[in-house]
Write an enzyme that holds these catalytic residues in place. Structure first.
Site, mmCIF file in Angstrom:
data_model
loop_
_atom_site.group_PDB
_atom_site.id
_atom_site.type_symbol
_atom_site.label_atom_id
_atom_site.label_comp_id
_atom_site.label_asym_id
_atom_site.label_seq_id
_atom_site.Cartn_x
_atom_site.Cartn_y
_atom_site.Cartn_z
ATOM 1 N N PRO A 95 1.069 -22.358 -33.417
ATOM 2 C CA PRO A 95 0.053 -21.654 -34.202
ATOM 3 C C PRO A 95 0.382 -21.703 -35.702
ATOM 4 O O PRO A 95 1.553 -21.608 -36.082
ATOM 5 C CB PRO A 95 0.102 -20.210 -33.684
ATOM 6 C CG PRO A 95 1.127 -20.156 -32.615
ATOM 7 C CD PRO A 95 1.778 -21.482 -32.471
ATOM 8 N N LEU A 100 6.431 -19.767 -36.818
ATOM 9 C CA LEU A 100 7.088 -20.708 -35.899
ATOM 10 C C LEU A 100 7.299 -22.083 -36.539
ATOM 11 O O LEU A 100 7.644 -23.042 -35.855
ATOM 12 C CB LEU A 100 6.283 -20.858 -34.604
ATOM 13 C CG LEU A 100 6.186 -19.625 -33.697
ATOM 14 C CD1 LEU A 100 5.445 -19.948 -32.413
ATOM 15 C CD2 LEU A 100 7.561 -19.067 -33.356
ATOM 16 N N ALA A 104 6.433 -27.134 -41.484
ATOM 17 C CA ALA A 104 7.596 -28.027 -41.532
ATOM 18 C C ALA A 104 7.553 -29.013 -40.364
ATOM 19 O O ALA A 104 7.911 -30.188 -40.511
ATOM 20 C CB ALA A 104 8.892 -27.216 -41.501
ATOM 21 N N ASP A 146 13.681 -23.733 -42.370
ATOM 22 C CA ASP A 146 12.678 -24.255 -41.424
ATOM 23 C C ASP A 146 12.817 -25.770 -41.273
ATOM 24 O O ASP A 146 12.896 -26.300 -40.162
ATOM 25 C CB ASP A 146 11.252 -23.930 -41.895
ATOM 26 C CG ASP A 146 10.900 -22.460 -41.721
ATOM 27 O OD1 ASP A 146 11.829 -21.656 -41.520
ATOM 28 O OD2 ASP A 146 9.704 -22.119 -41.801
#
Ligand code: MEV
Length: 307
Positions: A95, A100, A104, A146
């Site tokens: 999403p 999350l 990246a 990330d």
């Protein structure tokens, strides 16, 4: 040519990591971005990213568009001045703006697929640096955690600007991830924390120190095979994130529901204000924690084993 990249969660240390404190993050392979690059009969580059309703000629996108900027940065790194006749298909189950790592992950998968297609496969260290440059374009002052965890697809103990350290997991443990369904761009929460820090550096440096300590103790607990100690550390880390003002009523509601359903501890994960939270659960209780999250309004849950 195909490539994919996983999602990620931050276990401990978000926000403080921007201020050089340590953080722990792990890849989440249940969600991923997949990119396929192929020859096209049309002239120029064509991008098809159905998840974000993007069907466009590369030329028609502004240079600072998140996807165009990745491609243009890669072309410039490879010395390519004319756009080849290609079609790029991007699909994602991560999403967007949820903590999350979807941005990246798109960059990593896109750079890998495109560079291999153009016969210039790029080693991980260079992918990581390029994606960090792109993160800086879109996120202001990213720590780099990330791009690092997603590029190397390994658990990382991350301190900004220092060589990458991975950590071992002494005993596997289960994390339940709950999505508030509220998109919350990291750039905004990171920017707001910066304003607060500028107004009261003494107080915020202290909070960052305490968060950094939870990351350090958490790493020791994970490595020494005592993941049950992480629950209390998560609760402490969440309370500190609340002081940074990056939680939200929806995140707090899910965190409370997870604890009531028997989770050993819970916290928000990522930039906060929306996006995802994580809870530590005994394996046997993970399903009931996940159902409690759905009842409390989570859009989606993922149960992931860290091993
Ligand atoms: C975002 O996943 C984590 C933050 O700490 C921002 C960053 O480290 O760049 C909030």
């Amino acid at each position: 040519m195909k490539a994919s990249a996983p999602g990620k969660i931050i276990l401990f240390g978000e926000h403080a990591v921007v201020y050089n404190r340590p953080a722990l993050a792990v890849p989440v392979t249940q969600v991923h971005v997949d990119v396929e690059v192929s020859d096209s009969s049309r002239r120029g580059g064509f991008i098809n990213a159905s998840g974000i309703d993007l069907y466009a000629e590369l030329n028609s996108l502004p240079a600072d568009h998140p996807i165009a900027s990745v491609i243009l940065k890669l072309f410039s790194a490879l010395g390519i001045s004319q756009i080849p006749d290609i079609e790029i298909n991007i699909t994602s189950t991560i999403p967007v703006a949820s903590g999350l790592g979807s941005g990246a992950a798109v960059s990593v998968a896109l750079i890998r697929a495109l560079s291999s297609f153009l016969f210039h496969p790029i080693p991980d260290d260079e992918v990581n640096l390029l994606v960090y440059e792109i993160e800086k374009l879109h996120h202001g002052t990213p720590s780099g955690i990330d791009n690092t965890v997603i590029t190397y697809n390994k658990p990382v103990y991350f301190i900004k600007g220092q060589p990458i350290e991975t950590f071992t997991v002494g005993k596997p443990f289960t994390i339940v991830i709950g999505d508030t369904g509220i998109p919350a761009p990291t750039k905004e929460s990171v920017g707001d924390v910066r304003l607060l820090w500028l107004k009261d550096k003494t107080r915020f440096e202290e909070i960052f120190d305490l968060i950094g300590q939870t990351s350090l103790i958490a790493r020791r607990s994970i490595e020494s095979g005592q993941p049950e100690l992480l629950g209390e550390l998560m609760d402490q880390n969440h309370a500190l994130l609340q002081q940074l003002t990056v939680s939200s009523p929806e995140l707090d509601k899910l965190i409370d529901a997870a604890r009531k359903a028997g989770a050993l501890g819970a916290k928000l994960s990522g930039g906060g204000r929306g996006g995802n939270m994580i809870a530590l659960a005994e394996q046997a209780k993970a399903e009931s924690v996940a159902s409690a999250l759905i009842s409390a309004g989570a859009r989606q849950t993922i149960i992931t084993e860290i091993s």
